[in-house]
Write an enzyme that holds these catalytic residues in place. Structure first.
Site, PDB file in Angstrom:
ATOM      1  N   CYS A  16      42.094  44.281  36.720  1.00  0.00           N
ATOM      2  CA  CYS A  16      43.174  43.587  37.444  1.00  0.00           C
ATOM      3  C   CYS A  16      42.938  43.681  38.947  1.00  0.00           C
ATOM      4  O   CYS A  16      43.107  42.699  39.686  1.00  0.00           O
ATOM      5  CB  CYS A  16      44.530  44.195  37.102  1.00  0.00           C
ATOM      6  SG  CYS A  16      44.985  44.092  35.353  1.00  0.00           S
ATOM      7  N   CYS A  58      45.107  49.135  36.314  1.00  0.00           N
ATOM      8  CA  CYS A  58      44.078  48.369  35.600  1.00  0.00           C
ATOM      9  C   CYS A  58      42.926  47.997  36.535  1.00  0.00           C
ATOM     10  O   CYS A  58      43.119  47.253  37.505  1.00  0.00           O
ATOM     11  CB  CYS A  58      44.718  47.119  34.988  1.00  0.00           C
ATOM     12  SG  CYS A  58      43.534  45.895  34.383  1.00  0.00           S
TER      13      CYS A  58
END
Length: 298
Positions: free
Chosen positions: A223, A220
């Protein structure tokens, strides 16, 4: 006459040689620039990783990092490991069933001791110290490094033992699992999260700090972008908030149980009951993370 004929030939040969040399240099420079850009991109990607993620990858590769005391040195070690630039001196031997000198076995033993103490009513300093004294100085130093304890100035074995005892006691006072330290982001597993969210009697808790949980995935992008902000936020929050992160791919059951629909998802849990208080979907800045957590600090 022959001499005059040969001279132009040499002149032409030199020009061709120089031309080829210049072409080769230009090609080499292009490759060098490409390699440099790749290295810069790799290092930038590494900076988005948390310290725990870097250590976990080094452990999987069997690379020692006990002499790395900050994120920059860990990044450099991982970069060298990925590029195959490390000597065999940095390789850690694979654990064996009967090898009591293996640091990994030592670490697991200490983790078991910590977990056992966390289920009791009080931390047993003497029992923990006695267990640590059975280990070698090398094992103790490895444990200190894995716990981010600076051991360079700790000369005597007993100094290492006491430093680790104090570390474990602080962990157990701060978090129910003993895996989360004040000012640090802990990469936790499903068992640890279960312990952190389990309701316990208020009298048995030394800390009622809320839990700020980052549900993320390694692939991600947002993230990764938020990872350094989370570390900075944890450092500012100190002992007011427990900060942890859990990989949604490794523990999909928890991601489903928490009804996570996008990544990253940041959830704040009550420090006493373990119930969810608030959640935010999407990456946040350091200040936003601090503000989110501090709203729920008693």
């Amino acid at each position: 006459m022959n001499h005059d004929t040969i001279r132009p030939f040499h002149f032409f040969s030199n020009r061709v040689s120089k031309s080829n040399a210049l072409s080769s240099c230009a090609t080499f420079a292009t490759f060098t620039d490409d390699d440099s850009q790749q290295q810069q991109q790799q290092r930038q990607d590494l900076r988005f990783m948390s310290i725990r993620e870097i250590k976990d990858e080094l452990k999987e590769m069997g690379i020692s990092f006990s002499d790395c005391f900050d994120k920059d040195s860990l990044i450099e070690r991982l970069e060298d490991a990925r590029n195959g630039n490390l000597s065999s001196a940095f390789k850690v031997a694979s654990p064996s069933k009967d090898d009591n000198s293996n640091p990994s076995r030592s670490s697991n033993s200490t983790t078991t001791t910590t977990a056992r103490n966390s289920t009791g009513s009080a931390f047993n300093r003497e029992a923990t110290a006695a267990d640590l004294r059975t280990k070698t100085v090398r094992q103790l130093r490895t444990l200190c490094a894995e716990s981010n304890i600076r051991w360079a100035n700790l000369i005597e074995k007993e100094e290492l033992v006491q430093a680790l005892v104090q570390y474990q006691e602080e962990c157990l006072k701060f978090s129910r699992s003993g895996k989360i330290m004040p000012g640090k982001v802990a990469l936790i597993d499903d068992d640890t999260l279960t312990k952190e969210l389990t309701t316990r009697a208020a009298s048995s808790l030394d800390s009622t700090a809320p839990l700020l949980l980052d549900v993320f995935a390694t692939w991600c992008g947002p993230c990764k972008m938020m990872s350094p902000f989370l570390e900075d936020a944890a450092a500012q929050l100190g002992d007011k908030v427990r900060v942890a992160k859990i990989d949604s791919d490794q523990y999909p059951e928890w991601a489903s149980q928490l009804n996570v629909r996008s990544l990253p998802t940041i959830i704040v849990f009550d420090g006493k009951t373990g119930k969810e208080l608030e959640r935010v979907e999407g990456a946040l800045s350091k200040d936003q993370l601090v503000q989110l957590a501090m709203k729920h600090v008693a």
